[in-house]
Design a protein around this motif. Sequence first.
Motif, PDB file in Angstrom:
ATOM      1  N   LYS A 211       4.514  -2.511   7.688  1.00  0.00           N
ATOM      2  CA  LYS A 211       5.636  -1.981   6.918  1.00  0.00           C
ATOM      3  C   LYS A 211       6.475  -1.029   7.767  1.00  0.00           C
ATOM      4  O   LYS A 211       7.715  -1.050   7.705  1.00  0.00           O
ATOM      5  CB  LYS A 211       5.102  -1.255   5.679  1.00  0.00           C
ATOM      6  CG  LYS A 211       6.176  -0.825   4.700  1.00  0.00           C
ATOM      7  CD  LYS A 211       5.561  -0.237   3.440  1.00  0.00           C
ATOM      8  CE  LYS A 211       6.643   0.158   2.439  1.00  0.00           C
ATOM      9  NZ  LYS A 211       6.053   0.720   1.194  1.00  0.00           N
ATOM     10  N   LEU A 214       8.430  -3.097  10.257  1.00  0.00           N
ATOM     11  CA  LEU A 214       9.545  -3.761   9.571  1.00  0.00           C
ATOM     12  C   LEU A 214      10.680  -2.777   9.311  1.00  0.00           C
ATOM     13  O   LEU A 214      11.861  -3.109   9.492  1.00  0.00           O
ATOM     14  CB  LEU A 214       9.045  -4.363   8.253  1.00  0.00           C
ATOM     15  CG  LEU A 214      10.107  -5.013   7.361  1.00  0.00           C
ATOM     16  CD1 LEU A 214      10.739  -6.212   8.061  1.00  0.00           C
ATOM     17  CD2 LEU A 214       9.499  -5.435   6.018  1.00  0.00           C
ATOM     18  N   LEU A 244      14.009 -11.115   6.991  1.00  0.00           N
ATOM     19  CA  LEU A 244      12.861 -10.229   7.227  1.00  0.00           C
ATOM     20  C   LEU A 244      12.292  -9.701   5.911  1.00  0.00           C
ATOM     21  O   LEU A 244      11.069  -9.643   5.722  1.00  0.00           O
ATOM     22  CB  LEU A 244      13.280  -9.058   8.124  1.00  0.00           C
ATOM     23  CG  LEU A 244      13.461  -9.356   9.614  1.00  0.00           C
ATOM     24  CD1 LEU A 244      14.057  -8.147  10.320  1.00  0.00           C
ATOM     25  CD2 LEU A 244      12.127  -9.735  10.254  1.00  0.00           C
ATOM     26  N   LYS A 245      13.173  -9.302   4.999  1.00  0.00           N
ATOM     27  CA  LYS A 245      12.715  -8.760   3.717  1.00  0.00           C
ATOM     28  C   LYS A 245      12.038  -9.820   2.864  1.00  0.00           C
ATOM     29  O   LYS A 245      11.058  -9.536   2.167  1.00  0.00           O
ATOM     30  CB  LYS A 245      13.896  -8.151   2.957  1.00  0.00           C
ATOM     31  CG  LYS A 245      14.436  -6.876   3.589  1.00  0.00           C
ATOM     32  CD  LYS A 245      15.588  -6.310   2.771  1.00  0.00           C
ATOM     33  CE  LYS A 245      16.090  -5.003   3.368  1.00  0.00           C
ATOM     34  NZ  LYS A 245      17.225  -4.434   2.594  1.00  0.00           N
ATOM     35  N   LYS A 248       8.476 -10.688   4.531  1.00  0.00           N
ATOM     36  CA  LYS A 248       7.700  -9.561   5.051  1.00  0.00           C
ATOM     37  C   LYS A 248       6.193  -9.754   4.859  1.00  0.00           C
ATOM     38  O   LYS A 248       5.392  -9.179   5.599  1.00  0.00           O
ATOM     39  CB  LYS A 248       8.142  -8.258   4.392  1.00  0.00           C
ATOM     40  CG  LYS A 248       7.995  -8.228   2.878  1.00  0.00           C
ATOM     41  CD  LYS A 248       8.529  -6.913   2.326  1.00  0.00           C
ATOM     42  CE  LYS A 248       8.416  -6.871   0.806  1.00  0.00           C
ATOM     43  NZ  LYS A 248       8.951  -5.596   0.267  1.00  0.00           N
ATOM     44  N   ILE A 251       4.577 -11.343   8.007  1.00  0.00           N
ATOM     45  CA  ILE A 251       4.724 -10.674   9.303  1.00  0.00           C
ATOM     46  C   ILE A 251       3.361 -10.541   9.963  1.00  0.00           C
ATOM     47  O   ILE A 251       2.376 -10.147   9.339  1.00  0.00           O
ATOM     48  CB  ILE A 251       5.372  -9.288   9.119  1.00  0.00           C
ATOM     49  CG1 ILE A 251       6.797  -9.444   8.579  1.00  0.00           C
ATOM     50  CG2 ILE A 251       5.396  -8.521  10.431  1.00  0.00           C
ATOM     51  CD1 ILE A 251       7.479  -8.130   8.279  1.00  0.00           C
ATOM     52  N   SER A 256       3.820  -6.867  15.157  1.00  0.00           N
ATOM     53  CA  SER A 256       4.279  -5.551  14.696  1.00  0.00           C
ATOM     54  C   SER A 256       3.816  -4.459  15.647  1.00  0.00           C
ATOM     55  O   SER A 256       4.585  -3.551  16.004  1.00  0.00           O
ATOM     56  CB  SER A 256       3.749  -5.275  13.286  1.00  0.00           C
ATOM     57  OG  SER A 256       4.242  -6.213  12.358  1.00  0.00           O
TER      58      SER A 256
END
Length: 547
Positions: A211, A214, A244-245, A248, A251, A256
Motif C-alpha cells: 500500500k 502504491l 494501478l488503483k 492494487k 500488486i 513493491s
Amino acid sequence: MNRKKSQEKRELKNAAEKLLVDYELRNRGKDNLDKVSHNLQKMDKNVDQQIEMKKDLLNSLKARRNSIHEESKIKKDFLENELRNKLRSGQSYTAKELELINVNQINTIDIDRDDFDSVEYNKEFAEKENINLDSPFLNLYSKNEQVKVAEQMIQKFDLLKLDSDDYLFATSAGLIAGFVDTIFVGTIGKGKDASRLQNMVDKGTEKLVKKYALHEKIAELNKQKNNANSQQAIDDINSKIKNLKENKANIDLKSSISQLENNHRVGYDASKSTNIEGMTGMSPDNHHLLSIAHEPSLLGLIVGIKDQLTSTSTFMTKEGKVINVVSQNKNKELTGNIFEQIIQATDNWFGHIMSDISGSSGSKGRGSGLPVPGWSSLQKLQFGNVKLKTNKTDTYTFAQVSEWMFKNGYDVRAFTAELIPVLIYETLIRLYWIYKQLLYYGRSLKDSFPIANNRELARLLLIGGSTFSSIDVTHGLIKSGKKGGVQPQGIATFIMTVNKPGLIDLGFRSYQNVRLELEHRKTVERILDEDIVLEYNRIMSSEKIFE
C-alpha cells in the motif's frame, strides 16, 4: 517519660477492654429483649387469631341452631359441613406449635467477688463468654460505625478496595491471553514454520508495504502529470493511475519492495562486512541487526539522519562496539539547506524502513525483517555460556543468542505477533476498570480513565501479567522438552516460545507496583506523623485523663 506513657497506654487498653465487656453484655441483653419482643408479638397474634376463630365458630353454631327448623336439607348439610371444617381448622391451628426464637442465657459479671473490677477477672470472664478483646478500641464501635470508620480509613490512607471479583477478572484476562499465546503464537519460526498469528502479522505487514509503495507510485505519477506538456500525456498518466488503483490487489510484494529500495537508497545499507574496517561477520541475513539506522525507533531515525547527512554508516559490531565508517553505497541526493535536508533524510529513512520491514527484494521466503528496537544493543552482552541445541556441544554468548534469534525469524514482526496477547489482557483489564469506576462507583469519565499510576489498576495489571507469563513460561518449558519442533529441542525452543513482550510487561508492572507501594507507605507514614501521632500525643499529654 516513655515508661509513664507505656503505663498510661496499658491502663487505657485495660479500661477499653472493660468497657468492651460491658458493651457486649449490653448488646446481648438488647438482643434478648428484641427476641422476647418478637416472641410476644407472635404470641399476641396467635391469641388474637384463636379468638377470631372462636368467634367465627360461635357464629356458625348459632346459625346451625337457627337452622334446625329449616325444611331445606341441603342448607342443613352445608352448615354442618362448614361447622366441621371450622372445628377441624381451629383444632389444627391450636395444636400447632409456635415457632419462637430461642432466648440465650446471659451470664453477667459476679459483682459479689472481691476482684470483680480487676483486669485479670475481666479477661477471664471475656474468654469464658467468647468476647474478643483483640481490638478493644475498634470493637467499641457499632457495626455501622465500624463501616464508616473503614470507609474513612480507605479514603484517608488510600487503601486498596479490590475485591475477589476484581482479582478473578484480572486472572481470567491473563488466562485468555495465555491461551491465545499458546494456541495462535506458539514458537516463533521462519518462513513456512511461522505460527498462525505470526503469519497473520507477516501478511498484514506485506499489505502495508504494498500500500505504501502504491501510494508513492501514484504520487510520482501525479507529479509527472503536473509536468506533462500535452493532454495525451495527461490522459496516459490518468489511465496508469486508474489501472494501478483497480489492480492494487494484484500488486506483487517483491516489485513493491524493489520500488521502495530504488526510491529510498541509503548509504548505510551495506549487506556485507567486506572492505568495512573493524567489521566482521556481517551478511545479508544479519545486516539489518548490525546497522543501527535500520532500527525502527527514534534512535534509528536519529542515526539514519546523521549517517545520510555525513555520508557515513554506523554499525554495532559483533564484538559489541559501535563504529562509524564512510559509507560505501550511494545515498539518495539531499538538496537545499540543512533543514530541508533533514526533512528529506527523514522521509528517505522511513521509506527505506518500509522497504526492509518485510525483507529485501532478493530474499527468499519470509526474509529478514527489521530488528526489535534496542535488539542491536544486546551485542554488548559478550558473556554467557548458553547451549542452544541439545544435540550439539556448541555454546553461545548472550550476544550470539540474540543474533541467532534474529536470523531465525525473531524480528519486529515476530515481536508484534507476541505483543498481541499482551495487548489483549491489558485491554480487557483496562476496559473492566473503566466499567467498574464509571458504572459501579459512579465516578466521572475523567476519574475512570485507566491510568496505570493508580495502585488498584496497577495491581490488577500485575495479576493479569503474572497469570499470562505463568502460562507462557510453562508452555515454553513443555515445548522445549519435545522433539521435532520448529526450533531445535532445548533452550532454543524455549527462548523462541516464551513471550518476550509479556516478560517485559511483567517486569515493568512489578517495578511499578513496588514503586507505588513505597510511595504509598511514605504517604501513610506522613499522615500518621501529622494526624494520628499528633492526636495520640495530645491525649497522652493530658495529666487529668486518669483522675
